[in-house]
Design a protein around this motif. Structure first.
Motif, PDB file in Angstrom:
ATOM      1  N   THR A 117      38.841  52.089  57.591  1.00  0.00           N
ATOM      2  CA  THR A 117      37.607  52.838  57.765  1.00  0.00           C
ATOM      3  C   THR A 117      36.582  52.223  56.827  1.00  0.00           C
ATOM      4  N   HIS A 118      35.569  51.610  57.405  1.00  0.00           N
ATOM      5  CA  HIS A 118      34.532  50.969  56.590  1.00  0.00           C
ATOM      6  C   HIS A 118      33.616  52.014  55.947  1.00  0.00           C
ATOM      7  N   VAL A 119      33.335  51.797  54.674  1.00  0.00           N
ATOM      8  CA  VAL A 119      32.230  52.491  54.010  1.00  0.00           C
ATOM      9  C   VAL A 119      31.493  51.398  53.241  1.00  0.00           C
ATOM     10  N   ILE A 120      30.461  50.865  53.865  1.00  0.00           N
ATOM     11  CA  ILE A 120      29.711  49.753  53.281  1.00  0.00           C
ATOM     12  C   ILE A 120      28.341  50.257  52.863  1.00  0.00           C
ATOM     13  N   TYR A 127      20.680  46.788  56.937  1.00  0.00           N
ATOM     14  CA  TYR A 127      21.034  48.203  57.083  1.00  0.00           C
ATOM     15  C   TYR A 127      21.352  48.772  55.711  1.00  0.00           C
ATOM     16  N   TYR A 128      21.431  50.096  55.629  1.00  0.00           N
ATOM     17  CA  TYR A 128      21.727  50.766  54.364  1.00  0.00           C
ATOM     18  C   TYR A 128      23.190  51.188  54.254  1.00  0.00           C
ATOM     19  N   ILE A 129      23.729  51.704  55.359  1.00  0.00           N
ATOM     20  CA  ILE A 129      25.106  52.215  55.359  1.00  0.00           C
ATOM     21  C   ILE A 129      25.786  51.789  56.660  1.00  0.00           C
ATOM     22  N   MET A 130      27.033  51.397  56.545  1.00  0.00           N
ATOM     23  CA  MET A 130      27.877  51.167  57.730  1.00  0.00           C
ATOM     24  C   MET A 130      29.145  51.980  57.516  1.00  0.00           C
ATOM     25  N   PHE A 131      29.465  52.835  58.482  1.00  0.00           N
ATOM     26  CA  PHE A 131      30.551  53.799  58.283  1.00  0.00           C
ATOM     27  C   PHE A 131      31.320  54.003  59.587  1.00  0.00           C
ATOM     28  N   GLY A 136      35.140  47.380  66.837  1.00  0.00           N
ATOM     29  CA  GLY A 136      34.549  48.290  65.877  1.00  0.00           C
ATOM     30  C   GLY A 136      34.286  49.661  66.463  1.00  0.00           C
ATOM     31  N   GLY A 137      34.305  50.663  65.565  1.00  0.00           N
ATOM     32  CA  GLY A 137      33.977  52.021  65.951  1.00  0.00           C
ATOM     33  C   GLY A 137      33.095  52.663  64.893  1.00  0.00           C
ATOM     34  N   TYR A 138      32.146  51.891  64.372  1.00  0.00           N
ATOM     35  CA  TYR A 138      31.339  52.343  63.239  1.00  0.00           C
ATOM     36  C   TYR A 138      29.859  52.453  63.621  1.00  0.00           C
ATOM     37  N   ILE A 139      29.150  53.225  62.806  1.00  0.00           N
ATOM     38  CA  ILE A 139      27.727  53.456  63.001  1.00  0.00           C
ATOM     39  C   ILE A 139      26.973  52.908  61.798  1.00  0.00           C
TER      40      ILE A 139
END
Length: 464
Positions: free
Chosen positions: A142-145, A127-131, A106-109
């Motif tokens: 590219t995750h946008v959760i 969490y609220y956002i994973m990007f 992974g390379g997300y915050i």
């Protein structure tokens, strides 16, 4: 000119009014005071701060780097103050540099609530956002959760991430009008509506479960022509008939072989089963579709974008091959502020980083080329040594063969008579002299009788 000046004033005013809730560059050692390594597991990987193997600026390129292969990672840092984005833009931006040429990881915050316990942070923490990017083999996305009412929802669109070893800027913007934008390296890759691109709310309408298709509904496009009649000369003949030219074999025995039947052949007069021709159905209404009714579970929500108590950013990752560097992190309510921050950081050294990467690649290419030459030279020398050893062995074998052949030739050239003549010419005296000269004559056993005789003479003399 006045218009440009007006835009510049407005942009400057927007930045002045902007608020930054989190900013991190890792340019000095103060990062250690706010970033907290999770202790939720004993085998979590360790982060280090590094500019990497190649960089555009030794200081500005420093970032948080994964340091151990095949590990989970969990680390977080608090906002300067809690962020409630009601009626505000939410901008999350950071850079990712997979300098290890990531194979799976992974390379997300993540943006996390202010209630997070940093020491207990792990993959199950709300969490609220994973990007950010997620790459594993051929799977690249590219995750946008976005979390809504406790459930994490993935974007329905596919956003491909860059897949190289350079730094890349990821920007996510959520707006109060429930729209979003995803930018990679300041280029818009996707945008749209939160309501359309995520399955966050139930459907507004559903199929009426009580609806039934009317019995008189005609959904057949054609029907049989009621006026079409079967021709009088139409015979319903069988498709296959017995071959009239076949004959029972002479050696056929009905008792042993059973009753003989002629083989079947295609009936040349067969026309098939008669059926009336089809004509358009005059009562056709089209396919029946059940009517939609309002979904009783649907409730409109104009605040899906809203997170009232954001308080942390964190990296919760798994990586097979470590080496990813995260840098230039900012959480703000201003797109212009985020862009200005990018200009100060990654955009100030992007070209220099690429130049450094090209230089490193060229040096590596030359090293591999020299190594290949050295390996080829060593292999050639080893082959020459082996050939020399083989030649020496062959020469030694040939030498032995030649000596054996000479010995055989010498033996074959000596007549048998010569040996006999030599033996006959040897005098007998020579043999006797040789025997007398032999040490065998002086053996102690021969001396003993002589001494005995002398003792006997003395005894006799005494008696006389």
């Amino acid at each position: 000119m006045r218009i440009l000046t007006a835009f510049a004033v407005l942009a400057a005013a927007a930045i002045v009014n902007a608020k930054v809730y989190f900013k991190e560059t890792f340019d000095d050692d103060t990062w250690e005071k706010q970033w907290v390594q999770s202790t939720s597991k004993t085998d979590l990987g360790n982060f280090v701060v590094s500019a990497g193997k190649f960089y555009g600026d030794k200081v500005k390129s420093r970032g948080l780097q994964t340091g151990q292969d095949a590990r989970f990672y969990a680390i977080s840092a608090p906002f300067a103050e809690e962020f409630d984005n009601k009626d505000k833009d939410l901008v999350l931006q950071f850079t990712t540099k997979h300098e290890q040429d990531i194979d799976c990881g992974g390379g997300y915050i993540k943006v996390l609530p202010s209630s997070l316990d940093p020491k207990a942070f792990n993959g199950d923490s709300p969490y609220y956002i994973m990007f950010g990017s997620d790459i594993c083999g051929s799977s690249k996305k590219t995750h946008v959760i976005i979390t809504y009412k406790g459930t994490n929802h993935l974007i329905k669109k596919t956003i491909l991430p860059p897949h190289d070893q350079l730094s890349h800027l990821y920007t996510l913007v959520l707006k109060p009008d429930q729209t979003y934008e995803v930018l990679i390296d300041n280029k818009k890759e996707e945008s749209g509506s939160l309501l359309e691109d995520w399955d966050l709310l139930p459907a507004k309408t559903i199929v009426d479960p009580d609806a039934k298709k009317p019995e008189d509904w005609e959904d057949e496009t054609t029907i049989a022509d009621p006026d079409d009649k079967k021709p009088e000369d139409w015979e319903d003949l069988p498709e296959y008939i017995s071959d009239p030219d076949s004959a029972k074999p002479e050696d056929w025995d009905d008792e042993e072989d059973g009753e003989w039947e002629a083989p079947k052949i295609k009936n040349p007069d067969y026309k098939g089963a008669w059926a009336p021709k089809q004509i358009p159905n005059p009562k056709y209404k089209g396919p029946w579709v059940a009517p939609q009714i309002p979904n009783p579970e649907y409730v409109e929500d104009n605040n899906i974008y809203h997170f009232k108590d954001m308080g942390f950013v964190g990296f919760d990752l798994w990586q097979v091959r470590s080496g990813t560097i995260f840098d230039s992190i900012i959480v703000t309510d201003s797109v212009d502020e985020a862009k200005a921050f990018a200009d100060e950081t990654i955009e100030s050294y992007r070209e220099a980083e690429k130049t450094a990467k090209d230089k490193m690649d060229e040096e590596e290419r030359k090293r591999l080329e020299e190594q290949a030459k050295a390996n080829a030279a060593n292999e050639k020398r080893e082959e020459e040594v082996e050939e020399e050893e083989e030649e020496e062995k062959e020469a030694e074998k040939e030498k032995v063969v030649v000596e054996e052949e000479k010995a055989e030739e010498t033996a074959a050239a000596t007549p048998v008579e010569t040996v006999e003549e030599t033996a006959a010419a040897t005098p007998v005296e020579t043999v006797e002299e040789t025997a007398e000269a032999s040490p065998v004559a002086e053996e102690p056993a021969a001396a003993t009788p002589v001494a005995t005789e002398e003792v006997s003479d003395e005894n006799v003399h005494d008696e006389l």
